[in-house]
Motif scaffolding. Sequence first.
Motif, mmCIF file in Angstrom:
data_model
loop_
_atom_site.group_PDB
_atom_site.id
_atom_site.type_symbol
_atom_site.label_atom_id
_atom_site.label_comp_id
_atom_site.label_asym_id
_atom_site.label_seq_id
_atom_site.Cartn_x
_atom_site.Cartn_y
_atom_site.Cartn_z
ATOM 1 N N ASN A 42 -69.254 26.199 -22.889
ATOM 2 C CA ASN A 42 -69.023 25.147 -23.148
ATOM 3 C C ASN A 42 -69.886 24.030 -22.264
ATOM 4 O O ASN A 42 -70.405 23.055 -22.907
ATOM 5 C CB ASN A 42 -67.804 24.650 -22.865
ATOM 6 N N ARG A 43 -70.265 24.251 -21.197
ATOM 7 C CA ARG A 43 -70.852 23.317 -20.285
ATOM 8 C C ARG A 43 -72.589 23.375 -20.856
ATOM 9 O O ARG A 43 -73.024 22.307 -21.249
ATOM 10 C CB ARG A 43 -71.155 23.746 -18.867
ATOM 11 N N ARG A 44 -72.932 24.607 -21.307
ATOM 12 C CA ARG A 44 -74.505 24.532 -21.608
ATOM 13 C C ARG A 44 -74.478 23.901 -23.147
ATOM 14 O O ARG A 44 -75.326 23.260 -23.528
ATOM 15 C CB ARG A 44 -74.782 26.219 -22.006
ATOM 16 N N LEU A 45 -73.427 24.079 -24.047
ATOM 17 C CA LEU A 45 -73.388 23.186 -25.300
ATOM 18 C C LEU A 45 -73.439 21.900 -24.885
ATOM 19 O O LEU A 45 -74.159 21.108 -25.765
ATOM 20 C CB LEU A 45 -72.114 23.650 -26.242
ATOM 21 N N LYS A 46 -72.443 21.251 -24.209
ATOM 22 C CA LYS A 46 -72.477 19.872 -23.825
ATOM 23 C C LYS A 46 -73.808 19.566 -23.285
ATOM 24 O O LYS A 46 -74.241 18.343 -23.818
ATOM 25 C CB LYS A 46 -71.405 19.640 -22.989
ATOM 26 N N ALA A 47 -74.419 20.188 -22.272
ATOM 27 C CA ALA A 47 -75.579 19.667 -21.951
ATOM 28 C C ALA A 47 -76.743 19.569 -22.855
ATOM 29 O O ALA A 47 -77.660 18.855 -22.910
ATOM 30 C CB ALA A 47 -76.078 20.594 -20.968
ATOM 31 N N MET A 48 -76.663 20.637 -23.942
ATOM 32 C CA MET A 48 -77.773 20.577 -24.949
ATOM 33 C C MET A 48 -77.341 19.472 -25.816
ATOM 34 O O MET A 48 -78.464 18.936 -26.286
ATOM 35 C CB MET A 48 -77.476 21.947 -25.816
ATOM 36 N N ARG A 49 -76.218 19.138 -26.336
ATOM 37 C CA ARG A 49 -76.130 18.112 -27.061
ATOM 38 C C ARG A 49 -76.556 16.825 -26.520
ATOM 39 O O ARG A 49 -77.245 15.937 -27.165
ATOM 40 C CB ARG A 49 -74.561 17.809 -27.258
ATOM 41 N N LEU A 50 -76.326 16.621 -25.108
ATOM 42 C CA LEU A 50 -76.808 15.511 -24.419
ATOM 43 C C LEU A 50 -78.197 15.282 -24.158
ATOM 44 O O LEU A 50 -78.856 14.154 -24.489
ATOM 45 C CB LEU A 50 -76.166 15.258 -23.025
ATOM 46 N N ALA A 51 -78.941 16.447 -23.911
ATOM 47 C CA ALA A 51 -80.495 16.524 -24.007
ATOM 48 C C ALA A 51 -80.845 16.143 -25.179
ATOM 49 O O ALA A 51 -82.020 15.251 -25.339
ATOM 50 C CB ALA A 51 -80.814 17.713 -23.433
ATOM 51 N N TYR A 58 -87.910 11.399 -22.005
ATOM 52 C CA TYR A 58 -88.798 12.488 -22.034
ATOM 53 C C TYR A 58 -88.977 13.161 -20.860
ATOM 54 O O TYR A 58 -89.659 14.207 -20.435
ATOM 55 C CB TYR A 58 -90.195 12.296 -22.527
ATOM 56 N N LEU A 59 -88.405 12.315 -19.650
ATOM 57 C CA LEU A 59 -88.872 12.746 -18.393
ATOM 58 C C LEU A 59 -87.371 12.746 -17.672
ATOM 59 O O LEU A 59 -86.661 11.801 -17.742
ATOM 60 C CB LEU A 59 -89.458 11.864 -17.679
ATOM 61 N N PRO A 60 -87.036 13.753 -16.644
ATOM 62 C CA PRO A 60 -85.963 13.812 -15.845
ATOM 63 C C PRO A 60 -85.603 12.557 -15.202
ATOM 64 O O PRO A 60 -84.527 12.151 -14.919
ATOM 65 C CB PRO A 60 -86.008 15.213 -14.890
ATOM 66 N N SER A 61 -86.638 12.049 -14.622
ATOM 67 C CA SER A 61 -86.505 10.771 -13.977
ATOM 68 C C SER A 61 -85.953 9.508 -14.710
ATOM 69 O O SER A 61 -85.358 8.799 -14.235
ATOM 70 C CB SER A 61 -87.836 10.422 -13.396
ATOM 71 N N GLN A 62 -86.066 9.872 -16.119
ATOM 72 C CA GLN A 62 -85.678 8.726 -16.862
ATOM 73 C C GLN A 62 -83.988 8.926 -17.056
ATOM 74 O O GLN A 62 -83.533 8.019 -17.897
ATOM 75 C CB GLN A 62 -86.450 8.570 -18.290
ATOM 76 N N ALA A 63 -83.711 10.086 -16.781
ATOM 77 C CA ALA A 63 -82.161 10.100 -17.063
ATOM 78 C C ALA A 63 -81.469 10.215 -15.916
ATOM 79 O O ALA A 63 -80.761 11.512 -15.417
ATOM 80 C CB ALA A 63 -82.212 11.503 -17.873
ATOM 81 N N PRO A 64 -81.018 9.270 -15.149
ATOM 82 C CA PRO A 64 -79.792 9.117 -14.129
ATOM 83 C C PRO A 64 -78.504 9.612 -14.527
ATOM 84 O O PRO A 64 -78.318 9.484 -15.750
ATOM 85 C CB PRO A 64 -80.234 7.949 -13.237
ATOM 86 N N ASP A 65 -77.732 9.939 -13.645
ATOM 87 C CA ASP A 65 -76.361 10.322 -14.088
ATOM 88 C C ASP A 65 -75.647 9.219 -15.020
ATOM 89 O O ASP A 65 -75.077 9.381 -15.992
ATOM 90 C CB ASP A 65 -75.386 10.538 -12.850
ATOM 91 N N GLY A 66 -75.894 7.820 -14.625
ATOM 92 C CA GLY A 66 -75.189 6.883 -15.620
ATOM 93 C C GLY A 66 -75.706 6.789 -16.939
ATOM 94 O O GLY A 66 -75.026 6.404 -17.757
ATOM 95 N N ARG A 67 -76.950 6.970 -17.128
ATOM 96 C CA ARG A 67 -77.676 7.068 -18.293
ATOM 97 C C ARG A 67 -77.050 7.988 -19.249
ATOM 98 O O ARG A 67 -76.964 7.966 -20.272
ATOM 99 C CB ARG A 67 -79.208 7.095 -18.358
#
Length: 85
Positions: free
Chosen positions: A29-38, A47-56
């Motif tokens: 379920n964690r992988r599914l949620k992460a995929m939907r969010l990504a 498009y970059l991990p640095s553009q995706a802090p936890d808050g965003r």
Amino acid sequence: MAVATYPTEPLLKKPLPAGKPRDWYVSHNRRLKAMRLAIALLDSGVYLPSQAPDGRIRSTAARIGIHPPSDTTCRMVRFLIRYGR
């Protein structure tokens, strides 16, 4: 170049296999949620991990109507963004 088409009808959900350890269901379920969010973040121009802090990532979760992700799920989202390009 071909244009991606999306199904007009929702996919049928199959029940998860019975008899697996609880950790398997949690990570699945964690992988599914992460995929939907990504996917939602990529669609919004992140498009970059640095553009995706936890808050965003958490605000994106609220926008698409899912529960706020844990720190572990947020790391997984950044991993998917990094290696999914």
